[in-house]
Design a protein around this motif. Structure first.
Motif, PDB file in Angstrom:
ATOM      1  N   ILE A   1       2.689  -2.287   6.832  1.00 21.37           N
ATOM      2  CA  ILE A   1       3.851  -2.687   6.062  1.00 21.37           C
ATOM      3  C   ILE A   1       3.397  -3.721   5.035  1.00 21.37           C
ATOM      4  O   ILE A   1       2.399  -4.421   5.257  1.00 21.37           O
ATOM      5  N   TYR A   2       4.108  -3.813   3.920  1.00 22.34           N
ATOM      6  CA  TYR A   2       3.616  -4.706   2.865  1.00 22.34           C
ATOM      7  C   TYR A   2       4.764  -5.188   1.991  1.00 22.34           C
ATOM      8  O   TYR A   2       5.878  -4.632   2.015  1.00 22.34           O
ATOM      9  N   VAL A   3       4.463  -6.215   1.217  1.00 21.41           N
ATOM     10  CA  VAL A   3       5.387  -6.715   0.207  1.00 21.41           C
ATOM     11  C   VAL A   3       4.566  -7.172  -0.991  1.00 21.41           C
ATOM     12  O   VAL A   3       3.542  -7.847  -0.840  1.00 21.41           O
TER      13      VAL A   3
ATOM     14  N   VAL B   1      12.928 -15.061  22.296  1.00 21.04           N
ATOM     15  CA  VAL B   1      13.551 -14.017  23.128  1.00 21.04           C
ATOM     16  C   VAL B   1      12.832 -12.694  22.944  1.00 21.04           C
ATOM     17  O   VAL B   1      12.508 -11.998  23.914  1.00 21.04           O
ATOM     18  N   ASN B   2      12.590 -12.317  21.681  1.00 24.50           N
ATOM     19  CA  ASN B   2      11.884 -11.075  21.372  1.00 24.50           C
ATOM     20  C   ASN B   2      10.426 -11.400  21.068  1.00 24.50           C
ATOM     21  O   ASN B   2      10.057 -11.670  19.930  1.00 24.50           O
ATOM     22  N   ASN B   3       9.607 -11.382  22.100  1.00 25.43           N
ATOM     23  CA  ASN B   3       8.208 -11.789  21.964  1.00 25.43           C
ATOM     24  C   ASN B   3       7.363 -10.741  21.246  1.00 25.43           C
ATOM     25  O   ASN B   3       7.775  -9.600  21.064  1.00 25.43           O
ATOM     26  N   TYR B   4       6.160 -11.183  20.849  1.00 21.29           N
ATOM     27  CA  TYR B   4       5.110 -10.324  20.290  1.00 21.29           C
ATOM     28  C   TYR B   4       5.490  -9.713  18.940  1.00 21.29           C
ATOM     29  O   TYR B   4       5.015  -8.636  18.589  1.00 21.29           O
ATOM     30  N   ARG B   5       6.314 -10.393  18.176  1.00 17.53           N
ATOM     31  CA  ARG B   5       6.682  -9.887  16.859  1.00 17.53           C
ATOM     32  C   ARG B   5       5.949 -10.592  15.723  1.00 17.53           C
ATOM     33  O   ARG B   5       6.150 -10.257  14.557  1.00 17.53           O
ATOM     34  N   ASN B   6       5.126 -11.556  16.042  1.00 18.13           N
ATOM     35  CA  ASN B   6       4.341 -12.218  15.000  1.00 18.13           C
ATOM     36  C   ASN B   6       3.221 -11.300  14.526  1.00 18.13           C
ATOM     37  O   ASN B   6       2.620 -10.572  15.318  1.00 18.13           O
ATOM     38  N   PRO B   7       2.905 -11.334  13.229  1.00 18.70           N
ATOM     39  CA  PRO B   7       1.754 -10.543  12.761  1.00 18.70           C
ATOM     40  C   PRO B   7       0.465 -11.038  13.396  1.00 18.70           C
ATOM     41  O   PRO B   7       0.307 -12.230  13.669  1.00 18.70           O
ATOM     42  N   GLN B   8      -0.450 -10.099  13.615  1.00 15.04           N
ATOM     43  CA  GLN B   8      -1.745 -10.444  14.201  1.00 15.04           C
ATOM     44  C   GLN B   8      -2.896 -10.174  13.243  1.00 15.04           C
ATOM     45  O   GLN B   8      -3.888 -10.887  13.238  1.00 15.04           O
ATOM     46  N   ARG B   9      -2.748  -9.164  12.397  1.00 12.15           N
ATOM     47  CA  ARG B   9      -3.803  -8.797  11.451  1.00 12.15           C
ATOM     48  C   ARG B   9      -3.176  -8.504  10.096  1.00 12.15           C
ATOM     49  O   ARG B   9      -2.262  -7.686  10.001  1.00 12.15           O
ATOM     50  N   TRP B  10      -3.669  -9.218   9.060  1.00 15.62           N
ATOM     51  CA  TRP B  10      -3.088  -9.019   7.738  1.00 15.62           C
ATOM     52  C   TRP B  10      -4.073  -9.412   6.645  1.00 15.62           C
ATOM     53  O   TRP B  10      -5.081 -10.062   6.896  1.00 15.62           O
TER      54      TRP B  10
ATOM     55  N   TYR C   1      -2.732  -5.701 -14.904  1.00 15.31           N
ATOM     56  CA  TYR C   1      -3.893  -4.938 -15.383  1.00 15.31           C
ATOM     57  C   TYR C   1      -5.167  -5.311 -14.624  1.00 15.31           C
ATOM     58  O   TYR C   1      -6.208  -4.682 -14.817  1.00 15.31           O
ATOM     59  N   ASP C   2      -5.103  -6.325 -13.780  1.00 15.14           N
ATOM     60  CA  ASP C   2      -6.261  -6.762 -13.011  1.00 15.14           C
ATOM     61  C   ASP C   2      -6.315  -6.053 -11.661  1.00 15.14           C
ATOM     62  O   ASP C   2      -5.302  -5.569 -11.149  1.00 15.14           O
ATOM     63  N   GLU C   3      -7.516  -6.025 -11.092  1.00 14.14           N
ATOM     64  CA  GLU C   3      -7.670  -5.539  -9.723  1.00 14.14           C
ATOM     65  C   GLU C   3      -7.201  -6.624  -8.759  1.00 14.14           C
ATOM     66  O   GLU C   3      -7.269  -7.813  -9.051  1.00 14.14           O
ATOM     67  N   TRP C   4      -6.726  -6.207  -7.589  1.00 15.55           N
ATOM     68  CA  TRP C   4      -6.316  -7.167  -6.576  1.00 15.55           C
ATOM     69  C   TRP C   4      -7.546  -7.910  -6.047  1.00 15.55           C
ATOM     70  O   TRP C   4      -8.577  -7.306  -5.775  1.00 15.55           O
ATOM     71  N   THR C   5      -7.423  -9.211  -5.893  1.00 13.88           N
ATOM     72  CA  THR C   5      -8.469 -10.041  -5.293  1.00 13.88           C
ATOM     73  C   THR C   5      -8.029 -10.466  -3.904  1.00 13.88           C
ATOM     74  O   THR C   5      -6.915 -10.971  -3.731  1.00 13.88           O
ATOM     75  N   GLU C   6      -8.877 -10.243  -2.908  1.00 16.65           N
ATOM     76  CA  GLU C   6      -8.531 -10.640  -1.549  1.00 16.65           C
ATOM     77  C   GLU C   6      -8.612 -12.158  -1.409  1.00 16.65           C
ATOM     78  O   GLU C   6      -9.664 -12.757  -1.615  1.00 16.65           O
ATOM     79  N   LEU C   7      -7.493 -12.762  -1.060  1.00 17.31           N
ATOM     80  CA  LEU C   7      -7.432 -14.205  -0.879  1.00 17.31           C
ATOM     81  C   LEU C   7      -7.558 -14.613   0.582  1.00 17.31           C
ATOM     82  O   LEU C   7      -7.973 -15.736   0.875  1.00 17.31           O
ATOM     83  N   ALA C   8      -7.183 -13.731   1.479  1.00 14.60           N
ATOM     84  CA  ALA C   8      -7.246 -14.065   2.908  1.00 14.60           C
ATOM     85  C   ALA C   8      -7.266 -12.775   3.726  1.00 14.60           C
ATOM     86  O   ALA C   8      -6.606 -11.799   3.373  1.00 14.60           O
ATOM     87  N   TYR C   9      -8.031 -12.809   4.795  1.00 18.16           N
ATOM     88  CA  TYR C   9      -8.016 -11.729   5.785  1.00 18.16           C
ATOM     89  C   TYR C   9      -8.030 -12.359   7.167  1.00 18.16           C
ATOM     90  O   TYR C   9      -8.923 -13.121   7.511  1.00 18.16           O
TER      91      TYR C   9
ATOM     92  N   ILE D   1       0.459  -6.225   6.237  1.00 20.22           N
ATOM     93  CA  ILE D   1       0.415  -6.515   7.675  1.00 20.22           C
ATOM     94  C   ILE D   1       0.104  -5.219   8.408  1.00 20.22           C
ATOM     95  O   ILE D   1       0.771  -4.205   8.207  1.00 20.22           O
ATOM     96  N   TYR D   2      -0.902  -5.267   9.286  1.00 19.53           N
ATOM     97  CA  TYR D   2      -1.375  -4.060   9.968  1.00 19.53           C
ATOM     98  C   TYR D   2      -0.963  -4.002  11.433  1.00 19.53           C
ATOM     99  O   TYR D   2      -0.691  -2.920  11.953  1.00 19.53           O
TER     100      TYR D   2
END
Length: 230
Positions: free
Chosen positions: A53-55, A78-87, A96-104, A138-139
């Motif tokens: 999923i993405y934004v 109450v609703n556990n395990y909903r935090n992202p783990q890998r993104w 017009y630029d290519e995406w630059t990875e800022l964080a993994y 988010i993966y």
């Protein structure tokens, strides 16, 4: 002689701007990705995370990001395990630029199942480049099986390109005279928003009510630092 050292630092703040969502998963509705940027922690982006999923979003103006903050949802306790783990987080200065990875982040365990809790993360921007458009992918979530992912707010930490506000940084420390009236050295370090030490040529240090900043008598003194440039 007892010398007490004070470390003076200037910290980057949450960058205040307006974000516009330009693409992503679940763009409309009560729990759409646009809720990440509405300034209200009581709303959230909540979506089933069986695949990526993405934004995509853009700032009102470009700026230099130095970190970012993810805030958990309103019912994580109450609703556990909903935090992202890998993104991944990307940035670019124009479409017009290519995406630059800022964080993994591959396997986050810092975000807990707590409601409305902010967590700060670092990013990779060693050359202090400005960005305008961003993408968050988010993966996985913390669950052992595909489940809902939710976040209430996304915020950047950073500052405007080529601009740091004029400021006076003051540090107060007690000075004790145990050196038979000899001058007492004061040790301090000044840092910028990214934690880099600033060379003394970029600021002026003064200690009011002293002769040429020389401390001889016992007492409490104010050390003021005035920036000379950006």
């Amino acid at each position: 002689m007892l010398m007490m050292c004070t470390v003076l630092s200037v910290c980057a703040q949450i960058f205040q701007t307006t974000y516009t969502v330009t693409g992503g998963s679940k763009r409309t509705g009560d729990e759409s990705c646009a809720k990440l940027f509405d300034g209200d922690v009581h709303t959230k982006w909540c979506e089933y995370c069986s695949s990526t999923i993405y934004v995509e979003f853009e700032s009102k103006w470009s700026f230099i990001p130095t970190g970012y903050i993810l805030t958990t949802g309103d019912d994580n306790a109450v609703n556990n395990y909903r935090n992202p783990q890998r993104w991944r987080l990307y940035g670019r200065l124009s479409e017009y630029d290519e995406w630059t990875e800022l964080a993994y982040v591959s396997k986050d365990e810092s975000m807990e199942d707590k409601n409305l809790t902010p967590y700060e993360f670092s990013l990779n921007n060693p050359y202090h480049r400005p960005y305008w458009q961003f993408k968050l992918e988010i993966y996985d979530v913390r669950s052992y099986y595909p489940d809902y992912c939710q976040l209430s707010e996304f915020q950047f930490i950073g500052y405007m390109e080529n601009y740091m506000p004029s400021m006076v940084v003051e540090g107060i420390q007690p000075i004790y005279d145990y050196n038979n009236g000899q001058p007492i050295p004061i040790d301090y370090t000044v840092k910028d928003a990214l934690g880099n030490t600033i060379d003394p040529s970029h600021y002026t240090a003064t200690i009011p009510y002293t002769n040429d900043n020389i401390v001889i008598n016992e007492g409490q003194y104010m050390l003021s630092l005035y920036g000379k440039d950006d």
